[in-house]
Design a protein around this motif. Structure first.
Motif, PDB file in Angstrom:
ATOM      1  N   THR B  75       0.831  -1.208   0.000  1.00 27.28           N
ATOM      2  CA  THR B  75       0.000   0.000   0.000  1.00 27.28           C
ATOM      3  C   THR B  75       0.862   1.253   0.000  1.00 27.28           C
ATOM      4  N   PRO B  76       0.760   2.077  -1.045  1.00 25.65           N
ATOM      5  CA  PRO B  76       1.496   3.335  -1.011  1.00 25.65           C
ATOM      6  C   PRO B  76       0.800   4.308  -0.063  1.00 25.65           C
ATOM      7  N   PRO B  77       1.485   5.381   0.323  1.00 24.67           N
ATOM      8  CA  PRO B  77       0.908   6.306   1.304  1.00 24.67           C
ATOM      9  C   PRO B  77      -0.433   6.899   0.872  1.00 24.67           C
ATOM     10  N   TRP B  78      -0.643   7.005  -0.419  1.00 31.68           N
ATOM     11  CA  TRP B  78      -1.909   7.574  -0.890  1.00 31.68           C
ATOM     12  C   TRP B  78      -2.930   6.454  -1.189  1.00 31.68           C
ATOM     13  N   GLY B  79      -2.650   5.260  -0.776  1.00 31.00           N
ATOM     14  CA  GLY B  79      -3.518   4.126  -1.073  1.00 31.00           C
ATOM     15  C   GLY B  79      -4.573   3.911  -0.010  1.00 31.00           C
ATOM     16  N   SER B  80      -5.467   2.964  -0.291  1.00 30.20           N
ATOM     17  CA  SER B  80      -6.405   2.539   0.738  1.00 30.20           C
ATOM     18  C   SER B  80      -6.368   1.030   0.858  1.00 30.20           C
ATOM     19  N   LEU B 115     -16.400 -10.240   3.247  1.00 28.25           N
ATOM     20  CA  LEU B 115     -16.598  -9.215   2.223  1.00 28.25           C
ATOM     21  C   LEU B 115     -17.563  -9.721   1.159  1.00 28.25           C
ATOM     22  N   ASP B 116     -18.489  -8.874   0.801  1.00 24.25           N
ATOM     23  CA  ASP B 116     -19.450  -9.183  -0.254  1.00 24.25           C
ATOM     24  C   ASP B 116     -18.845  -8.738  -1.582  1.00 24.25           C
ATOM     25  N   PRO B 117     -18.611  -9.680  -2.490  1.00 23.79           N
ATOM     26  CA  PRO B 117     -17.901  -9.337  -3.739  1.00 23.79           C
ATOM     27  C   PRO B 117     -18.595  -8.229  -4.534  1.00 23.79           C
ATOM     28  N   GLN B 118     -19.912  -8.208  -4.489  1.00 26.65           N
ATOM     29  CA  GLN B 118     -20.614  -7.197  -5.282  1.00 26.65           C
ATOM     30  C   GLN B 118     -20.349  -5.788  -4.733  1.00 26.65           C
ATOM     31  N   LEU B 119     -20.461  -5.661  -3.422  1.00 23.25           N
ATOM     32  CA  LEU B 119     -20.145  -4.369  -2.815  1.00 23.25           C
ATOM     33  C   LEU B 119     -18.672  -4.033  -3.029  1.00 23.25           C
ATOM     34  N   LEU B 120     -17.838  -5.040  -2.864  1.00 24.33           N
ATOM     35  CA  LEU B 120     -16.396  -4.817  -3.010  1.00 24.33           C
ATOM     36  C   LEU B 120     -16.061  -4.278  -4.385  1.00 24.33           C
ATOM     37  N   GLU B 121     -16.714  -4.808  -5.389  1.00 23.02           N
ATOM     38  CA  GLU B 121     -16.411  -4.358  -6.751  1.00 23.02           C
ATOM     39  C   GLU B 121     -16.650  -2.853  -6.885  1.00 23.02           C
ATOM     40  N   ALA B 122     -17.774  -2.397  -6.335  1.00 20.80           N
ATOM     41  CA  ALA B 122     -18.045  -0.956  -6.383  1.00 20.80           C
ATOM     42  C   ALA B 122     -17.022  -0.181  -5.555  1.00 20.80           C
ATOM     43  N   GLU B 123     -16.674  -0.737  -4.412  1.00 20.83           N
ATOM     44  CA  GLU B 123     -15.734  -0.035  -3.538  1.00 20.83           C
ATOM     45  C   GLU B 123     -14.349   0.053  -4.166  1.00 20.83           C
ATOM     46  N   LEU B 124     -14.014  -0.957  -4.957  1.00 18.15           N
ATOM     47  CA  LEU B 124     -12.713  -0.931  -5.648  1.00 18.15           C
ATOM     48  C   LEU B 124     -12.690   0.108  -6.769  1.00 18.15           C
ATOM     49  N   ALA B 125     -13.850   0.450  -7.270  1.00 23.83           N
ATOM     50  CA  ALA B 125     -13.904   1.419  -8.375  1.00 23.83           C
ATOM     51  C   ALA B 125     -13.939   2.855  -7.876  1.00 23.83           C
ATOM     52  N   TRP B 126     -14.320   3.023  -6.628  1.00 25.68           N
ATOM     53  CA  TRP B 126     -14.526   4.361  -6.070  1.00 25.68           C
ATOM     54  C   TRP B 126     -13.251   5.223  -6.125  1.00 25.68           C
ATOM     55  N   GLY B 127     -13.372   6.371  -6.749  1.00 24.85           N
ATOM     56  CA  GLY B 127     -12.289   7.357  -6.689  1.00 24.85           C
ATOM     57  C   GLY B 127     -11.058   7.026  -7.498  1.00 24.85           C
ATOM     58  N   ARG B 128     -11.115   5.961  -8.238  1.00 24.76           N
ATOM     59  CA  ARG B 128      -9.923   5.514  -8.987  1.00 24.76           C
ATOM     60  C   ARG B 128      -9.446   6.605  -9.956  1.00 24.76           C
ATOM     61  N   GLY B 129      -8.202   6.989  -9.803  1.00 23.28           N
ATOM     62  CA  GLY B 129      -7.620   7.976 -10.689  1.00 23.28           C
ATOM     63  C   GLY B 129      -7.946   9.413 -10.316  1.00 23.28           C
ATOM     64  N   ASP B 130      -8.802   9.590  -9.310  1.00 18.99           N
ATOM     65  CA  ASP B 130      -9.155  10.936  -8.844  1.00 18.99           C
ATOM     66  C   ASP B 130      -8.156  11.332  -7.763  1.00 18.99           C
ATOM     67  N   VAL B 131      -7.411  12.394  -8.025  1.00 13.59           N
ATOM     68  CA  VAL B 131      -6.315  12.767  -7.130  1.00 13.59           C
ATOM     69  C   VAL B 131      -6.811  13.179  -5.750  1.00 13.59           C
ATOM     70  N   HIS B 132      -8.096  13.486  -5.630  1.00  9.08           N
ATOM     71  CA  HIS B 132      -8.639  13.871  -4.318  1.00  9.08           C
ATOM     72  C   HIS B 132      -8.954  12.670  -3.443  1.00  9.08           C
ATOM     73  N   SER B 133      -8.947  11.502  -4.037  1.00  8.73           N
ATOM     74  CA  SER B 133      -9.354  10.306  -3.307  1.00  8.73           C
ATOM     75  C   SER B 133      -8.164   9.383  -3.078  1.00  8.73           C
ATOM     76  N   VAL B 134      -8.149   8.744  -1.925  1.00 10.17           N
ATOM     77  CA  VAL B 134      -7.181   7.662  -1.761  1.00 10.17           C
ATOM     78  C   VAL B 134      -7.438   6.619  -2.841  1.00 10.17           C
TER      79      VAL B 134
END
Lengths: 349, 349, 349, 349
Positions: B75-80, B115-134
């Protein structure tokens, strides 16, 4: 003449039988985890007796943990930890102090292996109150030092007084505290809190334990922080009784002092023996269980060929380090001395 | 009827005799410190056999260290780090993951304890590539979970596939990996790297060791980081043979599996016994060595009065947690069941 | 004779009128925030022209941010940043490099204010591959240095070659890069990436901007990290156009070079004038806009009484620092020289 | 009908002319850097008047810096920061709070966009004193909230009372404090320290400044930490007068309140206009300068085609966000409403 022996490090040697026995003995029945057990309580009592006052005690499994946690308890993120440039915390902990404190480790310009109070005084004044500079927060001294020297009680007290005057804390890295203590023949209290030490890394691993060190806390306010710092660093042992049993046996019946006396005596014997060999000389006084000798290459490589193991790359040309332990025997020492004599004789020196 | 027993935690129980014996046995002569010893080498071989491939192995003394170091390696410092909200890393490590990674732990909205895979899939997509988001960097799952449930190999693989697709790493907190493994009756490889796990915290302490855990590394590139991360966290043991001897004996002759089978069987026996008592019912299936039971207050306080020890404040009204271990005996279990029956009978239920 | 002037710091002086005008000019209409605007794009183009190749650019508001973020992009937590002991990152940033990198700043034993390549080579080899030691990850040099000296292109290249050989990155703290560049009369590329620099803190604030610095990235892979590092450090400006307009005007029509030439020329004029005064002498060559002079106390306190302002506590007895800027005028300089002559004359020297 | 306008973000809009004028006006002559200037002193006085008491003030260039530094001043490494799950510090700062505090951000289970005191009370009690759990150290609330809602003075005070009772600090993220203040028609003191707020991120950038925010400190003891924290984070501006001049002009003659009133009034006008259009409805009350509207796809895509710019991906299907600013004009608003009417009419709705 001997058949070789390791003088590489006190870490090469295992554990005292008394400590192994204590581990087995504590294994009966259930016990509260995380330090809420009988063995841990008794260790706290023993430390209170040894230091002649109530102290806070946190057991951890490594010396680096004891040091880094102690420093983190006394250093804010904008602070600095001042230490000797040869200090273990400066050179051998892969940045653990920086990681745990998020602060800066500043190495003193002092020579030898002990902090020079005069230089330290100036270093403590540097940048004070200047927002651009890290703020001196802690001084860390090593007892015994990395080259086996010892701060006298008066020398610790002089540094302690400087720290008090500057409003900074004093940490002692006592990975080899027992070796230093028996070398000074003073009370443990005299070398620590009576001389101004706020927190002590009390080592046991190098001197007979498997993996047990104590953070001994003299400044009570630190106990509000240290348990949380320890947990979040992954250094709170669940089955704490196994650390406590080690430390208990280490302190019981003065095993810690007996072991240190053995190691120191073996170092003394080795120093006396080798110093009499042509081509070898002692670099610094043999006070504890670490020797630095200057040797001809013939001598050092001859000893290595005969199975004597030691480090020798790091302290300048011709300088080797020899470390004895509670398990070093007169036979090992005498064997090495005899081997050295033979090598020197063969060279016709 | 029994005289009481502890079902508080597997941490309450000591060590397997075979492990204590191995510690004593490894204590002969000098050994290279910091893992350059024979015992550590053999542990690495054993893990390679168990996982049917070469693996990286780092021994540490606590589960929190194994988890936090594993997460820091991926996990890099800006990761989650995405995990279940009940995950040990989220609730019980005093912020160790945040400390070691300097990143953010994000708890999934999943119900239950997996972990529920369906929820996880959405959570993995959240904020991807957005510099404001981990940036999602790692998913961490617990096997067995905090309430004793088990991911099947297929369930791990589904999460592993999501992780691969999202370019994030998969960590498994296996503090109770042995209990999960024997519950699934699959190969260790099937539950881990074959299903996409990159790094595993392999627990031994709860299941018979004193203080030994392994970070088992399937993604080879992490081995360039982990040794340094371990050292600077104070988790590199100097006398490593004492950790290695523990882990060696734990793996030898399937002691780890035997111990886990005992603990699981005792939990099953306890679940069956208690579930038949009026006023008690199982909250989740009894798959490993942790039970959650809903009980009347009369029942739980009656059991406590008779010397049965367990936790019960944290999981809602009437819910208690019972944990068995390799040292739990049929007598302890049967005694508790008999006591429960007696209490229920006395109430005329 | 003059009526006093400030030679304390280039930070004492405000902004170039061209830069203020650009700020007002960019204020029309809406613009995408966070750097997705036209002004930022054009700054990137300008930097590409100046450095004769594509570069990554991140604008930030302070030099400490530019330095600490650059270092964080090239230094893993177990790494070390090697720099001169007088480096701003070592002495004047309150531990920002340690905070951003979580690593160790190691100060070189080099004399003067520039890194000695021979010493550096040994320092780069220290502890390499030893898990107990931080691992050299980055060398940071200051151009111009803290005492106004300049690395020639060949000197940078020699250090760059050492860094490449050791597998470490080279950072340049160019808070006064313009002053160094005009002093060397070389292309910007020659002093940076052609000489092995991976990332440059390109200063504008001290030389005419309000609060704008650029991280100029020559090693493309760092651009995968820096935007996230900048955001999580709170250094991503929302209304980025106001930083970009500053930097744009600074680079336009060579304002940056013109300003630096003025400052350097004023320093040269001041050095020549003062060095001819009895009781004053130059400590190091006057190459850029910072002078260090040794002066009698009569002289320095006399100048202060007459309203000339400068620092003088930090560099040893009798040594004062004089800093010129793009706003320093010949009148200010000549006034100070005349005042010094008068004071010296009055003393009958 | 209008020709389009941006309702994307208050960050899209530039600076108030008064603030630009103040920047130019402060550019005469030298000034002490790092905040030891006249402009900074006067800003401190203005804040004291506004808040009716002495306050500590630290100017920084971004809202993320103001938040993360404030949190770092009140949260130890083992602490937790409790906030709403939609809080900017939780979702939009790329882990800055975790970086600056090294602690854990815990998102409350509260619905809406404001913290629910009842839930908060339970969350503040969670894990208290348990070494395995992070320790609640700080509550952070956003005023106005991320969806434009406002805590009344009584609501802040209720949370403040809970914080005092729990021994934790209360931080207010006031990136849009002016918008909230004019919406409540209360004194600034009533919404902050009188209601228990210890430290406030006082925003100016979104409401007319270029890049200036203030940390306003009501709990005096924090001033011993914040200057160092700010410096080591690279947020101490050298030419501070340029931040101070912005903030000065922002506070002078109530520009901040005037700007906020304009923005809020434009939002109200837009809300009223759009809510009357078939196919559009307000999601939450229009209290400040942020609206959330639910719209048909025809409507939102039609508006976008006509040049109206806004965000709409993040808040669920059909929900768009509209943000007004001090520069939004009645013409822009009325143009958008007319366009919406036209689109709705064309659809025969």
């Amino acid at each position: 003449m001997g058949v070789g022996a390791s003088f590489r490090s006190d870490n090469d040697w295992g554990a005292s039988p008394q400590i192994l026995a204590a581990i087995s003995a504590c294994n009966e029945g259930p016990a509260r985890p995380y330090g809420a057990d009988e063995w841990t309580r008794r260790v706290e009592e023993r430390f209170a007796r040894i230091f002649e006052r109530p102290v806070g005690v946190l057991l951890v499994a490594t010396g680096t943990a004891a040091n880094a946690l102690s420093l983190a308890a006394v250093t804010p993120p904008w602070g600095s930890v001042i230490c000797h440039r040869h200090a273990h915390i400066n050179t051998d902990e892969c940045g653990a102090p920086e990681f745990f404190t998020s602060a800066k480790v500043v190495s003193s310009a002092s020579g030898g292996s002990k902090l020079d109070p005069q230089l330290l005084e100036a270093e403590l004044a540097w940048g004070r109150g200047d927002v651009h500079s890290v703020q001196p927060a802690c001084v860390s001294i090593t007892q015994a030092t990395e080259d086996g020297q010892v701060y006298t009680a008066a020398q610790v007290a002089r540094i302690g007084t400087l720290c008090r005057a500057a409003g900074v804390r004093l940490h002692m890295d006592g990975a080899r505290f027992a070796n230093a203590l028996v070398a000074t023949d003073r009370a443990a209290a005299d070398l620590t809190w009576r001389a101004g030490v706020d927190v002590l890394s009390f080592g046991a691993t190098k001197n007979g334990a498997l993996n047990a060190e104590a953070i001994v806390v003299f400044e009570e306010s630190l106990m509000a922080k240290l348990p949380y710092l320890r947990k979040r660093a992954g250094h709170l042992s669940s089955k704490m009784r196994f650390l406590a049993a080690q430390m208990g046996a280490y302190l019981d019946q003065d095993l810690w002092l007996t072991n240190a006396r053995t190691a120191n005596a073996m170092a003394r014997r080795l120093a006396d023996g080798l110093a009499a060999v042509p081509g070898a000389q002692l670099e610094v006084p043999a006070l504890t269980n670490i020797l630095f000798m200057r040797m001809t290459d013939e001598l050092s490589s001859g000893l290595r060929r005969r199975g004597y193991d030691f480090y020798g790359e790091r302290w300048g040309p011709g300088v080797i380090r020899l470390v004895t332990s509670f398990r070093t025997t007169p036979e090992m020492v005498d064997g090495m001395v005899a081997a050295a004599r033979e090598i020197a004789g063969a060279k016709g020196i």
